[in-house]
Design a protein around this motif. Structure first.
Motif, PDB file in Angstrom:
ATOM      1  N   UNK A 269       0.797  -1.216   0.000  1.00  0.00           N
ATOM      2  CA  UNK A 269       0.000   0.000   0.000  1.00  0.00           C
ATOM      3  C   UNK A 269       0.831   1.269   0.000  1.00  0.00           C
ATOM      4  N   UNK A 270       2.127   1.156  -0.054  1.00  0.00           N
ATOM      5  CA  UNK A 270       3.004   2.314  -0.140  1.00  0.00           C
ATOM      6  C   UNK A 270       4.091   1.992  -1.158  1.00  0.00           C
ATOM      7  N   UNK A 271       4.198   2.811  -2.210  1.00  0.00           N
ATOM      8  CA  UNK A 271       5.149   2.512  -3.281  1.00  0.00           C
ATOM      9  C   UNK A 271       6.559   3.010  -2.976  1.00  0.00           C
ATOM     10  N   UNK A 272       6.732   3.686  -1.865  1.00  0.00           N
ATOM     11  CA  UNK A 272       8.079   4.142  -1.492  1.00  0.00           C
ATOM     12  C   UNK A 272       8.813   3.004  -0.798  1.00  0.00           C
ATOM     13  N   UNK A 273       9.404   2.119  -1.608  1.00  0.00           N
ATOM     14  CA  UNK A 273       9.983   0.908  -1.039  1.00  0.00           C
ATOM     15  C   UNK A 273      11.171   1.199  -0.134  1.00  0.00           C
ATOM     16  N   UNK A 274      11.827   2.363  -0.312  1.00  0.00           N
ATOM     17  CA  UNK A 274      12.965   2.658   0.562  1.00  0.00           C
ATOM     18  C   UNK A 274      12.525   2.904   1.999  1.00  0.00           C
ATOM     19  N   UNK A 275      11.212   3.077   2.206  1.00  0.00           N
ATOM     20  CA  UNK A 275      10.692   3.210   3.567  1.00  0.00           C
ATOM     21  C   UNK A 275      10.174   1.878   4.104  1.00  0.00           C
ATOM     22  N   UNK A 320      11.574  -5.410   7.536  1.00  0.00           N
ATOM     23  CA  UNK A 320      10.481  -4.572   7.026  1.00  0.00           C
ATOM     24  C   UNK A 320      10.220  -3.495   8.071  1.00  0.00           C
ATOM     25  N   UNK A 321      10.249  -2.234   7.651  1.00  0.00           N
ATOM     26  CA  UNK A 321      10.120  -1.146   8.619  1.00  0.00           C
ATOM     27  C   UNK A 321       8.694  -0.955   9.109  1.00  0.00           C
ATOM     28  N   UNK A 322       7.700  -1.231   8.276  1.00  0.00           N
ATOM     29  CA  UNK A 322       6.303  -1.065   8.680  1.00  0.00           C
ATOM     30  C   UNK A 322       5.478  -2.187   8.043  1.00  0.00           C
ATOM     31  N   UNK A 323       5.237  -3.237   8.814  1.00  0.00           N
ATOM     32  CA  UNK A 323       4.579  -4.418   8.257  1.00  0.00           C
ATOM     33  C   UNK A 323       3.107  -4.186   7.942  1.00  0.00           C
ATOM     34  N   UNK A 324       2.514  -3.099   8.479  1.00  0.00           N
ATOM     35  CA  UNK A 324       1.109  -2.802   8.178  1.00  0.00           C
ATOM     36  C   UNK A 324       0.925  -2.390   6.720  1.00  0.00           C
ATOM     37  N   UNK A 325       2.005  -1.971   6.063  1.00  0.00           N
ATOM     38  CA  UNK A 325       1.893  -1.522   4.676  1.00  0.00           C
ATOM     39  C   UNK A 325       1.997  -2.661   3.672  1.00  0.00           C
ATOM     40  N   UNK A 326       2.251  -3.864   4.151  1.00  0.00           N
ATOM     41  CA  UNK A 326       2.203  -5.050   3.297  1.00  0.00           C
ATOM     42  C   UNK A 326       1.152  -5.973   3.879  1.00  0.00           C
ATOM     43  N   UNK A 327       0.098  -6.234   3.109  1.00  0.00           N
ATOM     44  CA  UNK A 327      -1.020  -7.034   3.601  1.00  0.00           C
ATOM     45  C   UNK A 327      -1.366  -8.108   2.578  1.00  0.00           C
ATOM     46  N   UNK A 336       6.253 -11.329  10.574  1.00  0.00           N
ATOM     47  CA  UNK A 336       7.566 -11.958  10.449  1.00  0.00           C
ATOM     48  C   UNK A 336       7.814 -12.785  11.698  1.00  0.00           C
ATOM     49  N   UNK A 337       7.944 -14.085  11.520  1.00  0.00           N
ATOM     50  CA  UNK A 337       8.061 -14.991  12.658  1.00  0.00           C
ATOM     51  C   UNK A 337       9.509 -15.290  13.023  1.00  0.00           C
ATOM     52  N   UNK A 338      10.398 -15.316  12.038  1.00  0.00           N
ATOM     53  CA  UNK A 338      11.816 -15.619  12.279  1.00  0.00           C
ATOM     54  C   UNK A 338      12.675 -14.627  11.507  1.00  0.00           C
ATOM     55  N   UNK A 339      13.922 -14.367  11.939  1.00  0.00           N
ATOM     56  CA  UNK A 339      14.818 -13.471  11.195  1.00  0.00           C
ATOM     57  C   UNK A 339      15.013 -13.979   9.762  1.00  0.00           C
ATOM     58  N   UNK A 340      15.091 -13.028   8.829  1.00  0.00           N
ATOM     59  CA  UNK A 340      15.247 -13.381   7.417  1.00  0.00           C
ATOM     60  C   UNK A 340      16.680 -13.080   6.997  1.00  0.00           C
TER      61      UNK A 340
END
Length: 552
Positions: A269-275, A320-327, A336-340
């Motif tokens: 929901x946010x196209x500014x991927x650097x955020x 991921x800095x704000x997981x609410x923006x990926x749904x 995110x359950x484990x470190x990636x």
């Protein structure tokens, strides 16, 4: 001769066994009977008290498919019983004495069928008591939507739900089915507080399968007493997805690209991927941020993110800095359950940029559309020539475009038509990717289809009901096979504009959480549905017409 008689006896005995086990029916002939079966005799009579027998007798009007009858008998409270048949007569026998001073509720559901496949039009209910009185609590209601012959309705005493992890199939409940119009009733209930749950039994296992079957719950605790008979409505909705997506894989495809795979289709929901994304070298602790991303609609579980600088061969931690923006597609946020962790790649990036989609669809000829490329482009050097070919009329129109970002162009084509079918030709002498690599003589083709002009109508009317706004904002929900549409009720007036033609049912309800849609409720933990004010019958909306002065 003796052997002959022995064999004949064996054959006769075997034939007798087959007749005892099979559905007994009269000789076939003529057109199939389409008359729904009925119960023409039964004992005991309804509302019998002081019942001391160990057998219930039921006679049907038609020859029955016995398996359908046996599988659709619901006895409340449940007890063990045996079934015996004699032609159209069925005997339900109890191997032990019935408990004293107990009201029983026997229901034959609407999936009971005769040998021609005709089913009950409404459930049959038989109430009797082993004591001097019969419990007289009653709940009447209506289910909306769902294939009604596969819908089951449970009335569950609140006291059975003390454990928040309860299973509605295992706790004590009264069970019934709605008739062909969706009407259901529970008779002879104990005075108590109840919830009512309805579900569509898609796999015919007579149990609610959480997460896969349509489900609905009433709007509040139902108090059943001597002076109160509750009338309720239960709307069935598709199962709610409450599972958050997770990242199942992440790896470096080449020196500039990381591909991320999710457990289910996602939306960003946010196209500014650097955020949104960040990688950190686990050795040097240096951080790096992507500047572009791509998403291929044909592979909705994957995205690719791109970095300006060449990635080292170190091990990186992806966050991921704000997981609410990926749904996911229904709005559940990423979890995110484990470190990636992932390792850099030495593979060179040699793939030529190309459109990710070869087919596009427009809802309206006035809409613009975008083409996303598989990797970022040098937007200063790359120049496109775009032409639109009308396949039906074989004429060509030039199109204009502009870059939305490094890998997406937005295209505007004048004079598109409803139900039009076009070829979009995208050409460039030299295509430059972001890192300066040139690709020569590029020609891409994308098919574009414009939807048929929608057949829309409208309706306006007045809700004839006393409204209590302390319960929420009054709203109208119009439900049909085409979709669900909402509008507010203002001073009891409402208007729904430009909705697809078709048959609709209107539901007036209180929007308690003011999110603009109807909340169907949930189980585990229990969350009641929003309160229904009123239901309409079927209303026909026609193209170009407005249904006016509707009062319901």
């Amino acid at each position: 001769m003796r052997n002959f008689f022995i064999k004949r006896r064996i054959h006769i005995i075997f034939l007798g066994l087959l007749l005892a086990c099979a559905n007994v029916k009269p000789p076939s002939g003529g057109e199939p009977d389409r008359t729904p079966p009925k119960i023409v005799e039964f004992s005991p009579t309804n509302f019998t008290t002081n019942f001391k027998e160990n057998e219930i007798y039921i006679k049907f009007s038609n020859w029955m498919e016995r398996g359908s009858v046996v599988n659709n008998i619901f006895l409340n409270p449940p007890l063990k019983y045996e079934i015996k048949w004699s032609g159209k007569k069925m005997y339900i026998r109890f191997p032990i004495n019935l408990p004293e001073n107990t009201t029983f509720n026997l229901v034959l559901g609407t999936n009971v069928a005769d040998l021609d496949g005709n089913k009950f039009e409404q459930p049959f209910t038989l109430v009797f008591s082993t004591g001097t009185k019969i419990d007289s609590g009653r709940i009447v209601g209506k289910t909306v939507l769902g294939k009604l012959q596969n819908v089951y309705v449970y009335a569950i005493p609140i006291k059975e739900l003390a454990d928040t992890s309860f299973n509605i199939n295992k706790v004590f409940h009264y069970r019934t089915q709605p008739d062909k119009d969706g009407i259901f009733s529970f008779e002879a209930l104990k005075y108590d507080s109840y919830i009512v749950v309805a579900y569509s039994d898609k796999n015919n296992n007579k149990q609610f399968d959480f997460g896969t079957e349509d489900f609905g719950i009433n709007a509040d605790t139902i108090l059943v007493s001597k002076t109160v008979t509750d009338t309720i409505s239960v709307l069935l909705a598709k199962p709610t997805d409450e599972t958050s997506p997770i990242i199942t894989n992440a790896f470096a495809m080449n020196q500039h690209t990381i591909k991320i795979t999710f457990s289910e289709p996602i939306k960003v929901t946010d196209t500014s991927v650097n955020r949104l994304f960040e990688i950190q070298d686990t050795t040097s602790k240096k951080k790096n941020f992507p500047f572009a991303w791509t998403f291929d609609p044909s592979i909705p579980k994957e995205i690719s993110i791109f970095f300006k600088d060449t990635l080292s061969l170190s091990v990186f931690h992806l966050s991921i800095t704000d997981m609410k923006l990926i749904t996911d597609t229904v709005g559940n946020p990423l979890k995110i359950e484990t470190p990636i962790l992932l390792k850099g790649s030495k593979n060179p990036d040699g793939n030529q940029p190309a459109p990710l989609q070869t087919q596009l669809f427009l809802k309206s000829p006035k809409d613009t559309f975008s083409i996303m490329f598989s990797k970022p482009l040098d937007t200063n050097k790359t120049r496109f020539s775009i032409k639109c070919i009308n396949i039906e009329q074989n004429d060509t129109t030039s199109a204009t475009y502009h870059f939305v970002n490094f890998n997406k162009i937005q295209i505007l084509i004048p004079n598109l038509r409803w139900k039009g079918f076009y070829n979009i030709l995208v050409e460039t002498d030299t295509l430059f990717d972001f890192w300066g690599k040139a690709y020569f003589k590029n020609k891409f083709q994308v098919q574009l289809k414009v939807n048929d002009e929608p057949k829309l109508g409208s309706l306006k009317g007045k809700l004839i009901a006393g409204l209590d706004t302390s319960l929420g904002l009054p709203m109208i929900m119009a439900m049909s096979e085409q979709g669900t549409y909402y509008c507010k009720v203002v001073n009891n007036d409402f208007e729904l504009k430009n909705i697809p033609e078709g048959d609709y049912i209107l539901v007036a309800f209180y929007d308690q959480n003011q999110d603009g849609i109807y909340n169907y409720g949930r189980l585990n933990p229990i969350k009641f549905s929003e309160k229904i004010i009123k239901l309409s019958g079927k209303i026909l909306i026609r193209r170009g017409w407005t249904v006016e002065e509707l009062r319901f």
